[in-house]
Structure formats: structure tokens, C-alpha cells
Design an enzyme around this catalytic site. Sequence first.
Site, mmCIF file in Angstrom:
data_model
loop_
_atom_site.group_PDB
_atom_site.id
_atom_site.type_symbol
_atom_site.label_atom_id
_atom_site.label_comp_id
_atom_site.label_asym_id
_atom_site.label_seq_id
_atom_site.Cartn_x
_atom_site.Cartn_y
_atom_site.Cartn_z
ATOM 1 N NE ARG A 182 -2.753 0.589 3.439
ATOM 2 C CZ ARG A 182 -2.001 0.914 4.510
ATOM 3 N NH1 ARG A 182 -1.302 2.029 4.526
ATOM 4 N NH2 ARG A 182 -1.960 0.108 5.561
ATOM 5 C CE LYS B 25 -12.242 7.640 -18.943
ATOM 6 N NZ LYS B 25 -12.126 7.924 -17.555
ATOM 7 C CG ASP C 66 -9.144 15.803 -15.350
ATOM 8 O OD1 ASP C 66 -8.482 15.173 -16.204
ATOM 9 O OD2 ASP C 66 -10.109 15.304 -14.733
ATOM 10 C CE1 TYR D 278 -16.946 11.236 -16.007
ATOM 11 C CE2 TYR D 278 -15.722 11.270 -13.940
ATOM 12 C CZ TYR D 278 -16.531 10.604 -14.848
ATOM 13 O OH TYR D 278 -16.929 9.322 -14.590
HETATM 14 N N1 PLP Z 1 -11.496 13.108 -15.248
HETATM 15 C C1 PLP Z 1 -12.008 13.019 -16.479
HETATM 16 C C2 PLP Z 1 -11.831 14.164 -17.443
HETATM 17 C C3 PLP Z 1 -12.721 11.887 -16.869
HETATM 18 O O1 PLP Z 1 -13.251 11.818 -18.105
HETATM 19 C C4 PLP Z 1 -12.881 10.829 -15.932
HETATM 20 C C5 PLP Z 1 -13.636 9.608 -16.289
HETATM 21 O O2 PLP Z 1 -14.307 9.550 -17.286
HETATM 22 C C6 PLP Z 1 -12.327 10.964 -14.665
HETATM 23 C C7 PLP Z 1 -11.627 12.117 -14.351
HETATM 24 C C8 PLP Z 1 -12.486 9.879 -13.632
HETATM 25 O O3 PLP Z 1 -11.684 8.788 -13.921
HETATM 26 P P1 PLP Z 1 -11.975 7.271 -13.507
HETATM 27 O O4 PLP Z 1 -13.177 6.839 -14.271
HETATM 28 O O5 PLP Z 1 -10.720 6.566 -13.880
HETATM 29 O O6 PLP Z 1 -12.221 7.248 -12.026
#
Ligand code: PLP
Length: 412
Positions: A60, A215, A190, A112
Amino acid sequence: MPNTTIGHPRDFTACEFATRAIRVGQDPDAATGATIVPVYQTATFTQTAVGEGKGFDYSRSVNPTRSALEAQLASLEGARFGAAFGSGMAACHGVTGLLKQGDHIVATRDIYGGTHRLLSGVLPRYGIETTYVDFTDLAAIRAAIKPNTKLLWIETPSNPLLILTDIRAVCKLRDEIIAKEKRELYVVADNTFATPYAQQPIALGCDLVVHSTTKYICGHSDVVGGVVITDNPEIHEQISYIQNSVGAVPGPWDAYLTLRGAKTLAVRMRQHEANAREIADFLVKREDVGEVYYPGLETHPQHALAKEQMSGFGGIVSFRVGGGAARAHEIAKRVQIFNLATSLGGVESLICSPPVMTHKPVPEADRIALGITDDLLRLSVGIESVGDLIADLEQAFDAASAHRLISPGSKA
Ligand code: PLP
């Protein structure tokens, strides 16, 4: 030149992006000479004497496969420190670990849905509030900043409307406020949509970068993961503390798959972008398509900013379907190569309806005000042959028209 002898750490800092993706954090295994970073599938590490070992004690806290991934991704963002998490949301949550009760966040309103849920559904329980503003409007950001604001949350290009934030301008605003008021104020970006291949927020002035590595970074839609990157040692110390304390870490196997995926980020992103550009052009020409959102299009209202702060435009294209929601849903159902699925950034092309599939946590009135309406479709353009992808969209458009939901040719 880097020394390739086993056990001698190599320095690739001067190398280009594609080289660093394949080399940084990935020296031959000191114990065995394994060329590829092994999956250290172990929870614990045996010590040679009490408190003495090889720098690892419990997975961890630290795991060699995860450390390799963290080094690789930090390098790709042009930074020194990375902390990997079990999902993008866990990484976003890790960033909010910099805050305490009574602190405030100013976030882009086109964000998001899951991040919105974290900021508005979870953090208020701990006394942390968020104000959402239009991040294309610097005056609005300035007006929203309160004495207790500690974090500015950028998402650029945004999900799903590909709206850009001027990263340099927001960081300059932070610098002005810090200089005047001598306070803590961080900027996080992000960078999931752009990827470090196309955009380097740390170089543009951000304190932190967060990714859903699920992604493009992993790129094969087979792992859920996240990472927080910073070049600031004090920030990293705090993020690592949260990472270890909360324990939302990726397992070694997921770390390995993400590390492997990220090796090909450069080559994949070039193809994603080439395909996305062709598909955006195809959509623009269609009479039965309304607005097309892609930062690489000259008609994108922030195309000039995209060219300035990005070195590529990515692989996401959103568009409005003439004929509205019913026809949009019909098209989404009738594609045969694209998968009707949430997520993005994998080698396979996906189509989704953002209001229904990714942005449900955003209140309906806000969604409508933002333009995240039922006639919108989002494509994550994969790296299949683009001719096949266009043919697939064409047949889906035709099939949806034949379904007589609209008269062909009507404009959105
Ligand atoms: N940030 C963005 C721009 C996203 O598109 C997503 C998920 O679609 C996330 C964060 C969250 O990621 P996760 O689905 O891996 O938890």
C-alpha cells in the site's frame, strides 16, 4: 550516454517524450536483469533485520511496479513526482487531500460528472465547498475566489464540450493573488483529455496534474486508474501521505498494464488525432449534423488558444445531431464498429450520450445551461482504419434516417 549496465540507474531526462515513455522508471531489474519491469505481485517485503530492507515494506505504501509507473508518468508531464491511484476519481480525491474543513474550491463549470459528484456530493460533508464558474471568463474566476479558496480546478479540453481554459492565464491569476495576499492557492489541471503528449500543464504553471489513466495513458480500456503529478516536493509529500493513508492504490498488475500502455502513448496519440481530424471534417460537411466540437477545427472558438497551449488536439469529437435526442440515440444504437460505451481514450472507438452516460451527476438545469443536452453525442475516436470508422458512422446516420425519425437533410 545512459549506462545500460544492470543496477546503474540511467538518466533519460534529456530524452524526447517517446523515449522517456519507454525508458524512464524502467531500468533492467536489479535483482534479475529482467528487461521489462516485473509485476511485483506481493503485499509485503521481507526485511533482513528489524527496520532494514531494500526500501520496500508493504505494497500500500510502496510497490516497485507502481513506482516504475509513477516515475514514467511524472517524466511524461515534465515533473519529478507522481502518485498512482486506483482510479481517476481516487486521484481527484487525493488532490482534495490538500484541503481542510472550511476551504473552498473554484472549479470549471464544464467538468466531468464524476468530479462534480466528488466536489458537490462528497466534499461538502467535510466542510469543503465548490463554486463553479465559466473558466473561459477570467473575471468570473477572479470574482469567485474567496479568502478561503485554496484550489482552482481546471479541466481542459473539457468533457464533453471540448471547451478550453487558458492555463497560463489562470496560473498568472494565482500568482497575482499569492503575491498580494501571501496565501496558499493551488491550480490543478485535469489533463485526461489532452494527455501529456499534447499538453504540459506543469510547464504552463500548474501546481498539480491529475489524470484518469483509465483513458489514453493506459489506452486499452482494460484498467481503471489515476495519477496525481507535481513538481513541488511539499505538495508531493502531502499527496503521498493521502495515498498511503487512504490506501486507494492500484494493484501491481494494474500498475504494470498502465505502464505498458503508456509506452505507446506518443504513437497512439498521433493516430487518434489523425483519425479524429478526419472524422471532425466528415461531420462538419454533413447537413444533418449541427455543431461539431473539436479543438483542431478552425471554427472552434478557441482554436487559437488550442494551437498556443497544446501540441495536438486529441481524439475526442462531440457533435449535435440534427433531429434531436431520438435520432442521436438511434445513431448511437446503430453503429457497428464504435461501441456504445462510456469511457474514452482506448484504441477502440466509442460513442456515448454524455447527458445520460457520463454527466448524470450534474444537475439537469446546469447540464442544459451548459449545452449537455440529449442531441449531443461524444466520440472517442480510436485508432482503427479511419475509412472504416467513417463508413460506420455513415451507415448509422443512414439507418437512423431510414427509421424515419426525421426527414433527411434537416439541420440541427
Ligand atoms: N477526469 C475526467 C476528465 C474523466 O473523463 C474521468 C472519467 O471519465 C475521470 C476524471 C475519472 O476517472 P476514472 O473513471 O478513472 O475514475
